[in-house]
Write a protein that holds these residues in place. Structure first.
Motif, short mmCIF file in Angstrom:
data_model
loop_
_atom_site.label_atom_id
_atom_site.label_comp_id
_atom_site.label_asym_id
_atom_site.label_seq_id
_atom_site.Cartn_x
_atom_site.Cartn_y
_atom_site.Cartn_z
N GLY A 1 26.43 -97.64 63.27
CA GLY A 1 25.57 -98.00 62.39
C GLY A 1 25.97 -99.02 61.29
N LEU A 2 27.13 -98.29 60.86
CA LEU A 2 27.83 -99.44 59.84
C LEU A 2 28.19 -100.71 60.57
N GLU A 3 28.76 -100.65 61.52
CA GLU A 3 29.39 -102.04 62.18
C GLU A 3 28.02 -103.00 62.43
N TYR A 4 26.80 -102.30 62.59
CA TYR A 4 25.63 -103.15 62.76
C TYR A 4 25.16 -103.43 61.68
N ASP A 5 25.58 -102.89 60.53
CA ASP A 5 25.00 -103.21 59.20
C ASP A 5 23.35 -102.69 59.12
N ALA B 1 32.48 -89.44 55.42
CA ALA B 1 32.33 -89.88 54.18
C ALA B 1 32.83 -91.09 53.82
N ALA B 2 33.75 -91.67 54.49
CA ALA B 2 34.41 -93.02 54.42
C ALA B 2 33.06 -93.95 54.77
N ILE B 3 32.03 -93.69 55.61
CA ILE B 3 31.33 -94.54 56.10
C ILE B 3 30.08 -94.55 55.03
N LEU B 4 29.68 -93.34 54.68
CA LEU B 4 28.37 -92.97 53.65
C LEU B 4 28.89 -92.92 52.48
N LYS C 1 43.75 -93.51 49.09
CA LYS C 1 44.15 -92.19 49.14
C LYS C 1 44.47 -91.57 50.46
N PHE C 2 43.53 -92.47 51.54
CA PHE C 2 43.88 -91.86 52.80
C PHE C 2 44.61 -92.73 53.92
N VAL C 3 44.61 -93.89 53.51
CA VAL C 3 45.18 -94.81 54.72
C VAL C 3 46.61 -94.85 54.54
N ARG C 4 47.10 -94.45 55.62
CA ARG C 4 48.79 -94.35 55.71
C ARG C 4 49.29 -95.33 56.14
N PHE C 5 48.59 -96.62 56.68
CA PHE C 5 49.44 -97.57 57.41
C PHE C 5 48.45 -98.82 56.98
N ASN C 6 49.30 -100.01 56.62
CA ASN C 6 48.68 -101.09 56.46
C ASN C 6 49.07 -102.45 57.51
N PHE C 7 47.95 -102.87 58.11
CA PHE C 7 48.28 -103.67 58.78
C PHE C 7 46.86 -104.92 58.90
N GLU C 8 47.17 -105.98 59.45
CA GLU C 8 45.96 -106.64 59.58
C GLU C 8 45.10 -106.38 60.92
N ILE C 9 43.82 -106.05 61.01
CA ILE C 9 43.30 -105.54 62.01
C ILE C 9 42.46 -106.70 62.57
N GLY C 10 42.19 -107.86 61.97
CA GLY C 10 41.59 -108.83 62.43
C GLY C 10 40.36 -109.04 61.86
N ILE D 1 37.06 -98.87 59.34
CA ILE D 1 35.67 -98.58 58.37
C ILE D 1 35.91 -99.53 57.32
N ARG D 2 37.24 -99.34 56.63
CA ARG D 2 37.69 -100.21 55.54
C ARG D 2 37.51 -101.58 55.70
N LYS D 3 37.73 -102.05 56.76
CA LYS D 3 37.60 -103.49 57.05
C LYS D 3 36.31 -103.85 57.37
N ILE D 4 35.56 -103.26 57.96
CA ILE D 4 34.03 -103.61 57.95
C ILE D 4 33.40 -103.52 56.78
N LYS D 5 33.61 -102.62 56.17
CA LYS D 5 33.11 -102.68 54.63
C LYS D 5 33.58 -103.68 53.63
N GLU D 6 34.73 -104.09 53.85
CA GLU D 6 35.33 -105.20 53.09
C GLU D 6 34.47 -106.40 53.56
N GLN D 7 34.24 -106.77 54.67
CA GLN D 7 33.78 -107.80 55.28
C GLN D 7 32.13 -108.08 54.80
#
Length: 342
Positions: free
Chosen positions: A37-41, A281-284, A292-301, A329-335
């Motif tokens: 639902g998030l991905e489809y906005d 919770a991250a979605i809604l 606080k929760f993301v342990r890795f940082n990399f470019e997901i495209g 989820i973070r990337k989709i929200k940022e976009q």
């Protein structure tokens, strides 16, 4: 239902799964349903139409594909240019409406209009439009309070009419006409959806969708602007949070500083269940603290849902699916925040 009805939920550039769309409409509260639902906005439609005919919806997706209004590629469905020409134009629900039990709120408004109208004609011998016990009790208590604050019949009717006029003024005239025709009153029981669809030249499905959108607009306006006497009537339909109760309890404990393991022990659930609640919770939650929760940082495209977890896992051995989904989820929200609908 006709093939043109389903087109409103599809996109020219983004392939979508029909069942994932339906999961959002009927309010399926799982991580997978919410993620897509998030991905489809389309999360504004969450729990928007619990009674939708899912079988007919899927059948008409197939018919729309056969008719060239939709195209199927790799199990995903795309809107075609021909379909775009036939697409029913409508607004989207207000973000606030996700916190409202919409069907209950609609039924309360229908019954309230009938009660006030009959009261203005001093008629107490009529058949209520709702036989739902909860609806009737809420309405009865609201009407009792309304009468205690306004001792004269004219005052009560005037207060109600003034509030309704304020809400109607926020609608397009076309939508206000539909709403007024639909509301039951002393003179007539209100037009049916079939009658309205015929009068306005659209399908029954499209009219019911439009009516739900109109109600979502006036309900949100009534509550957010505290429009009397409607806000008191609708308060009982508002949920504390859009998350399921168990998820919200988990999220409150996490925000209080509890660890995943501690929450699992307190609630007697598996740690994976707690992690699923965090993902929900991250979605809604629009203010979710990803850092606080993301342990890795990399470019997901640019297309995070097209990235395969196993390919990332081959590069980062100790990454978990929880970590991966959180980054998606973070990337989709940022976009979506930066670019609107993708």
């Amino acid at each position: 239902m006709i093939p043109e009805d389903v087109l409103a939920f599809f996109d020219l550039k983004q392939g979508r799964r029909p069942k994932a769309i339906l999961n959002v409409l009927v309010g399926k509260m799982t991580v997978s349903a919410l993620f897509w639902g998030l991905e489809y906005d389309i999360l504004e439609y969450l729990n928007f139409w619990k009674t939708i005919d899912t079988t007919s919806f899927l059948e008409n997706v197939d018919r729309a594909v056969e008719g060239g209004f939709l195209a199927k590629k790799d199990e995903l469905i795309y809107l075609t240019e021909a379909g775009q020409q036939k697409q029913f134009s409508c607004t989207t629900p207000t973000p606030f409406i996700k916190k409202v039990r919409l069907d209950e709120a609609i039924n309360l408004l229908l019954l309230a209009n009938q009660v006030i109208s009959e009261f203005s004609f001093k008629n107490n011998r009529y058949i209520p439009v709702s036989d739902n016990l909860r609806i009737n009790v809420i309405l009865k208590n609201w009407f009792k309070q309304l009468k205690s604050r306004n001792h004269h019949t004219t005052d009560i009717v005037q207060k109600y009419t003034q509030g309704l006029d304020e809400l109607l003024s926020q609608l397009q005239q076309h939508d206000a006409d539909i709403l007024l025709s639909y509301l039951p009153n002393h003179v007539d029981p209100g037009w049916t959806i079939d009658q309205l669809a015929q009068a306005f030249g659209i399908s029954k499905f499209q009219m019911e969708l439009k009516i739900r959108l109109i109600f979502s607009k006036i309900i949100s306006d009534a509550v957010l602007t505290k429009t009397a006497p409607f806000v008191d009537l609708l308060n009982s339909t508002i949920k504390e949070n859009v998350m399921p109760d168990s998820t919200y309890q988990t999220w409150q404990l996490i925000q209080q500083g509890k660890t995943v393991d501690e929450v699992a022990r307190l609630k007697h659930v598996k740690t994976n269940t707690v992690k699923e609640h965090i993902l929900m919770a991250a979605i809604l939650d629009s203010n979710f603290p990803f850092d606080k929760f993301v342990r890795f940082n990399f470019e997901i495209g640019k297309h995070p849902t097209e990235v395969d977890f196993r390919s990332i896992q081959s590069q980062i051995a100790d990454i978990t699916f929880f970590d991966f989904r959180l980054i998606q989820i973070r990337k989709i929200k940022e976009q979506q925040n930066n670019n609107g609908n993708r």
